[in-house]
Design a protein around this motif. Structure first.
Motif, PDB file in Angstrom:
ATOM      1  N   ASN A   1       0.823  -1.215   0.000  1.00 43.61           N
ATOM      2  CA  ASN A   1       0.000   0.000   0.000  1.00 43.61           C
ATOM      3  C   ASN A   1       0.855   1.262   0.000  1.00 43.61           C
ATOM      4  OD1 ASN A   1      -2.595  -0.956  -0.340  1.00 43.61           O
ATOM      5  ND2 ASN A   1      -2.963  -1.227   1.840  1.00 43.61           N
ATOM      6  N   VAL A   2       1.849   1.273  -0.848  1.00 36.64           N
ATOM      7  CA  VAL A   2       2.706   2.428  -1.119  1.00 36.64           C
ATOM      8  C   VAL A   2       3.586   2.792   0.088  1.00 36.64           C
ATOM      9  CG1 VAL A   2       2.713   4.539  -2.514  1.00 36.64           C
ATOM     10  CG2 VAL A   2       0.610   3.283  -2.275  1.00 36.64           C
ATOM     11  N   CYS A   3       3.624   1.931   1.096  1.00 30.70           N
ATOM     12  CA  CYS A   3       4.436   2.228   2.281  1.00 30.70           C
ATOM     13  C   CYS A   3       5.915   1.937   2.043  1.00 30.70           C
ATOM     14  CB  CYS A   3       3.944   1.422   3.482  1.00 30.70           C
ATOM     15  SG  CYS A   3       2.309   1.915   4.062  1.00 30.70           S
TER      16      CYS A   3
ATOM     17  N   SER B   1       8.904   2.413   0.070  1.00 27.29           N
ATOM     18  CA  SER B   1       9.378   3.340  -0.957  1.00 27.29           C
ATOM     19  C   SER B   1      10.727   2.919  -1.524  1.00 27.29           C
ATOM     20  CB  SER B   1       9.467   4.757  -0.389  1.00 27.29           C
ATOM     21  OG  SER B   1      10.224   4.772   0.816  1.00 27.29           O
TER      22      SER B   1
ATOM     23  N   SER C   1       0.569   8.660  11.484  1.00 25.61           N
ATOM     24  CA  SER C   1       0.092   8.103  10.220  1.00 25.61           C
ATOM     25  C   SER C   1      -0.365   9.218   9.301  1.00 25.61           C
ATOM     26  CB  SER C   1      -1.084   7.141  10.472  1.00 25.61           C
ATOM     27  OG  SER C   1      -2.215   7.882  10.925  1.00 25.61           O
ATOM     28  N   GLY C   2      -0.676   8.842   8.067  1.00 25.71           N
ATOM     29  CA  GLY C   2      -1.200   9.802   7.112  1.00 25.71           C
ATOM     30  C   GLY C   2      -2.572  10.311   7.481  1.00 25.71           C
TER      31      GLY C   2
ATOM     32  N   VAL D   1       0.672  11.774   0.357  1.00 28.90           N
ATOM     33  CA  VAL D   1       0.855  10.514   1.077  1.00 28.90           C
ATOM     34  C   VAL D   1       1.256   9.398   0.126  1.00 28.90           C
ATOM     35  CG1 VAL D   1      -0.327   8.729   2.421  1.00 28.90           C
ATOM     36  CG2 VAL D   1      -0.627  11.145   3.005  1.00 28.90           C
ATOM     37  N   GLN D   2       0.645   9.351  -1.053  1.00 28.46           N
ATOM     38  CA  GLN D   2       0.982   8.303  -2.018  1.00 28.46           C
ATOM     39  C   GLN D   2       1.905   8.787  -3.125  1.00 28.46           C
ATOM     40  OE1 GLN D   2      -1.992   5.477  -3.297  1.00 28.46           O
ATOM     41  NE2 GLN D   2      -3.390   6.005  -1.637  1.00 28.46           N
TER      42      GLN D   2
ATOM     43  N   LYS E   1       3.276   7.178   4.639  1.00 28.78           N
ATOM     44  CA  LYS E   1       3.586   5.966   3.881  1.00 28.78           C
ATOM     45  C   LYS E   1       5.068   5.854   3.555  1.00 28.78           C
ATOM     46  CE  LYS E   1      -1.048   5.068   2.028  1.00 28.78           C
ATOM     47  NZ  LYS E   1      -1.326   3.803   2.728  1.00 28.78           N
TER      48      LYS E   1
END
Length: 437
Positions: free
Chosen positions: A59-61, A63, A122-123, A252-253, A280
């Motif tokens: 989930n895009v966390c 990187s 968190s986001g 965030v993403q 993320k």
């Protein structure tokens, strides 16, 4: 002594079914569940030892890569020395990360914009804080958000989310939605001006005429990888500021070099946000988020108490510093541009051979394939999407179903995905499309 872990699928499924809340148990993407036991860079291995290419980035966390040794080492060294320190006391690691994040922000034509950072867990918490900050600074209550936007699962963040499947009862109000400038199936078709006109109309009829701000994902993530076209973000900022509001960029993403051309997605349009929300990829899997705001906008927050227990956790912040280091040292923004461009070419080739593909889009390593029943009518095809998604598992590919009708395959892999992976990904997708027939 290390506590024992039952890695069997049967044992894990039994414990989930018995002890997880219903909301947690429902969110399982595949028909048959999966267990991942190991990750290294862009790859994952399940409990049986089978290898997969991770096109989801958890989930895009993730990187810079699963268990990246630089990030892991930085976090382990900090955790061994001091795992947590509340913001009631000083600690140099979060202070360094704040300085380094502020340095990535635009300074404006005169070079005089100052940025400050508030760390969150968190986001979603970062979105909540940005809402409070915008309302507190402007003195206005009404906010604007885009249809098909996703900003998080907390009650306040849900109120900005324009996808019914993510919204629950009891959300706070004073949010008006505007049409997203979807260049493939937007209600005004292609172009920018009609969508900007809609912002002005919405302010005139669905607010008091004065707004606190607008929240915009520079690229809508869960909404199906919908990129904001050139001129939209700057135009939206202009119109909202004329009504007393702020421009809040949700990165965030789309942040941390994911789109390839820039560090932040909003930079493609030369807009300078008032507030930037990030999470993320900032921690590469460690829980961390941040609100980065222009100094004068954040200043009124000091009048009241605002605290996030683990927001400036030094272990997570050490991981965050390492992420910025790896992005720079390994050239991952440029890699996202190069590899993403090569993969996008292959996806367009697939579109030419599979009529179920209605649209291929994205930038850098934030890409999507949207399925339709008919290219002329553009009727969404979630059934084909689900079938291809399941078949991708057999091809060793992990991705996600996204969009309001879940008819889009979203690809947001770790930024270390290589050119050598592109053929394997494209061939696996080709097999998945062929199999579903």
């Amino acid at each position: 002594m290390t506590l024992p872990v039952d890695w069997s699928l049967e044992g894990t499924a039994r414990r989930r079914d018995t002890y997880y809340a219903a909301s947690q148990r429902k969110f399982v993407p595949f028909v048959d569940p999966m267990i991942f036991r190991k990750g290294s860079m862009q790859y994952l291995w399940d409990e049986a030892g089978r290898k997969y290419t991770d096109l989801l980035g958890m989930n895009v966390c993730i990187s810079v890569g699963h268990s990246h040794p630089v990030v892991v080492r930085a976090a382990m060294e900090q955790a061994a020395e001091l795992t947590h320190c509340t913001t009631m006391f000083y600690h140099p690691v979060p202070a360094h990360l704040a300085e380094e994040l502020a340095a990535t922000m635009p300074k404006g034509p005169k070079g005089d914009i100052e940025w400050v950072v508030h760390f969150t867990n968190s986001g979603s918490e970062a979105i909540d804080l940005a809402m409070v900050m915008a309302r507190g600074y402007t003195g206005n209550l009404d906010l604007l958000a885009l249809r098909n936007a996703y900003h998080g699962p907390t009650s306040a963040a849900q109120s900005l989310t324009g996808i019914a499947g993510f919204r629950h009862a009891g959300m706070p109000g004073n949010v008006a939605f505007v049409a997203e400038p979807n260049q493939y199936r937007g209600i005004f078709g292609a172009g920018v001006d009609p969508y900007l006109d809609e912002i002005e109309r919405t302010i005139a009829v669905a607010t008091t005429g004065r707004v606190a701000g607008i929240f915009v994902e520079s690229v809508q993530g869960y909404g199906g990888i919908i990129e904001m076209p050139k001129g939209y973000m700057s135009g939206a900022a202009e119109r909202v500021r004329a009504a007393g509001g702020l421009y809040i960029a949700d990165e965030v993403q789309s942040g941390f070099g994911r789109t390839g051309d820039h560090m932040w997605g909003f930079q493609v349009d030369d807009v300078i946000p008032d507030i930037v929300v990030m999470a993320k990829g900032i921690g590469n899997g460690f829980p961390l988020g941040a609100v980065v705001a222009q100094r004068h906008i954040a200043a009124p927050m000091a009048e009241k108490f605002m605290f996030h227990t683990y927001g400036a956790n030094p272990t997570s912040c050490a991981a965050g510093r390492a992420v910025l280091q790896v992005l720079r040292d390994e050239g991952l923004q440029q890699n996202a541009r190069d590899v993403g461009g090569a993969l996008l070419d292959r996806l367009n080739d697939l579109k030419g051979r599979h009529p179920a593909i209605g649209d291929v889009r994205g930038r850098g390593l934030m890409l999507a394939i949207e399925m339709v029943r008919d290219r002329k009518s553009k009727e969404p095809d979630p059934d084909t999407t689900a079938a291809v998604f399941e078949a991708c598992r057999d091809s060793g590919l992990i991705l996600s179903k996204s969009g309001p009708t879940r008819s889009t395959l979203r690809m947001v892999p770790p930024l270390c995905l290589s050119l050598a992976d592109v053929d394997q990904v494209a061939e696996g997708l080709d097999r998945a499309f062929s199999r579903r027939r």
